[in-house]
Design a protein around this motif. Structure first.
Motif, short mmCIF file in Angstrom:
data_model
loop_
_atom_site.label_atom_id
_atom_site.label_comp_id
_atom_site.label_asym_id
_atom_site.label_seq_id
_atom_site.Cartn_x
_atom_site.Cartn_y
_atom_site.Cartn_z
N TYR A 1 4.44 16.80 -5.30
CA TYR A 1 5.86 17.14 -5.18
C TYR A 1 6.72 15.87 -5.29
CZ TYR A 1 10.36 18.06 -3.02
OH TYR A 1 11.71 18.12 -2.78
N TYR A 2 6.39 14.86 -4.48
CA TYR A 2 7.19 13.64 -4.48
C TYR A 2 7.12 12.89 -5.81
CZ TYR A 2 8.12 14.25 0.47
OH TYR A 2 8.56 14.74 1.67
N LEU A 3 5.95 12.87 -6.42
CA LEU A 3 5.81 12.16 -7.70
C LEU A 3 6.54 12.87 -8.83
CD1 LEU A 3 2.11 10.95 -7.58
CD2 LEU A 3 4.19 9.64 -7.14
N SER A 4 6.87 14.16 -8.63
CA SER A 4 7.61 14.89 -9.67
C SER A 4 9.12 14.66 -9.58
CB SER A 4 7.31 16.39 -9.56
OG SER A 4 7.95 16.94 -8.41
N LEU A 5 9.58 14.02 -8.49
CA LEU A 5 11.01 13.81 -8.30
C LEU A 5 11.52 12.66 -9.17
CD1 LEU A 5 11.23 14.17 -4.41
CD2 LEU A 5 11.73 15.89 -6.15
N PRO A 6 12.79 12.71 -9.56
CA PRO A 6 13.36 11.67 -10.44
C PRO A 6 13.82 10.43 -9.67
CG PRO A 6 15.00 13.36 -10.05
CD PRO A 6 13.74 13.81 -9.35
N TYR A 7 12.86 9.69 -9.12
CA TYR A 7 13.21 8.46 -8.42
C TYR A 7 13.79 7.45 -9.41
CZ TYR A 7 10.91 9.94 -4.13
OH TYR A 7 10.59 10.60 -2.99
N THR A 8 14.65 6.58 -8.91
CA THR A 8 15.32 5.59 -9.75
C THR A 8 14.50 4.30 -9.76
OG1 THR A 8 17.44 6.52 -9.06
CG2 THR A 8 17.48 4.34 -10.12
N PHE A 9 13.95 3.97 -10.91
CA PHE A 9 13.22 2.71 -11.07
C PHE A 9 14.22 1.66 -11.55
CE2 PHE A 9 8.49 3.92 -11.75
CZ PHE A 9 8.54 4.82 -10.72
N GLN A 10 14.27 0.55 -10.85
CA GLN A 10 15.17 -0.54 -11.24
C GLN A 10 14.31 -1.76 -11.57
OE1 GLN A 10 17.43 -0.70 -7.55
NE2 GLN A 10 19.14 0.36 -8.53
N VAL A 11 14.59 -2.39 -12.70
CA VAL A 11 13.87 -3.59 -13.11
C VAL A 11 14.89 -4.65 -13.47
CG1 VAL A 11 12.23 -4.59 -14.75
CG2 VAL A 11 11.94 -2.23 -14.01
N ARG A 12 14.72 -5.84 -12.91
CA ARG A 12 15.62 -6.94 -13.26
C ARG A 12 14.81 -8.18 -13.57
NH1 ARG A 12 16.43 -6.32 -7.72
NH2 ARG A 12 15.90 -8.16 -6.51
N LYS A 13 15.35 -8.99 -14.44
CA LYS A 13 14.70 -10.23 -14.86
C LYS A 13 14.87 -11.28 -13.77
CE LYS A 13 14.05 -12.93 -19.00
NZ LYS A 13 12.64 -13.07 -18.70
N GLY B 1 9.68 -13.80 -14.33
CA GLY B 1 9.28 -12.53 -14.94
C GLY B 1 10.26 -11.43 -14.60
N TYR B 2 9.77 -10.42 -13.86
CA TYR B 2 10.59 -9.26 -13.53
C TYR B 2 10.33 -8.83 -12.09
CZ TYR B 2 11.40 -9.05 -18.51
OH TYR B 2 11.77 -9.37 -19.78
N TRP B 3 11.30 -8.15 -11.52
CA TRP B 3 11.20 -7.58 -10.19
C TRP B 3 11.57 -6.11 -10.32
CZ3 TRP B 3 9.13 -8.83 -5.76
CH2 TRP B 3 9.49 -8.11 -4.60
N ALA B 4 10.68 -5.25 -9.87
CA ALA B 4 10.90 -3.81 -9.99
C ALA B 4 10.90 -3.17 -8.61
CB ALA B 4 9.80 -3.19 -10.85
N ASN B 5 11.76 -2.18 -8.44
CA ASN B 5 11.80 -1.46 -7.17
C ASN B 5 12.24 -0.02 -7.39
OD1 ASN B 5 14.62 -2.67 -7.52
ND2 ASN B 5 14.95 -1.25 -5.84
#
Length: 113
Positions: A9-21, A25-29
């Motif tokens: 159920y939770y993995l099907s939700l449209p969570y907001t992935f944010q990636v910044r340089k 490299g990169y930081w994702a949350n």
């Protein structure tokens, strides 16, 4: 009674992935879940790793009975009120008149620039 909200159920939700340089490299949350983040060397790695981190994070919270934030789908009416100084109101109204449009149309134009 079993909790109806499981991992799938939770993995099907449209969570907001944010990636910044970053410098290295990169930081994702995941915006909605504090502590759900990871460093990465590429954007592709950031998204791939974040998917695994999200899964692990949710599994741990479910295991411990902790609450799991869900994404909020905000609905926007397209309207909002803004108080401005009288001088700015006058200036915008005059500019709108010069352009031959309503003050509302002119403000939308100015905001969309």
């Amino acid at each position: 009674m079993k909790n109806q909200k499981d991992l799938d159920y939770y993995l099907s939700l449209p969570y907001t992935f944010q990636v910044r340089k970053t410098e290295n490299g990169y930081w994702a949350n995941v915006k909605e879940i504090d502590g759900c983040h990871t460093p990465a060397t590429t954007i592709e790695e950031a998204y791939k790793d974040l998917e695994m981190i999200l899964k692990d994070h949710i599994e741990i919270r479910l295991e411990h009975g902790d609450s799991i934030p869900e994404p909020v789908d905000h609905e926007y009416s397209g309207k909002f009120n803004v108080r401005v100084p009288k001088t700015l109101h006058k200036q915008l109204a005059q500019e709108a008149e010069e352009e031959g449009v309503s003050l509302n149309q002119y403000v939308v134009y100015k905001l969309s620039k």
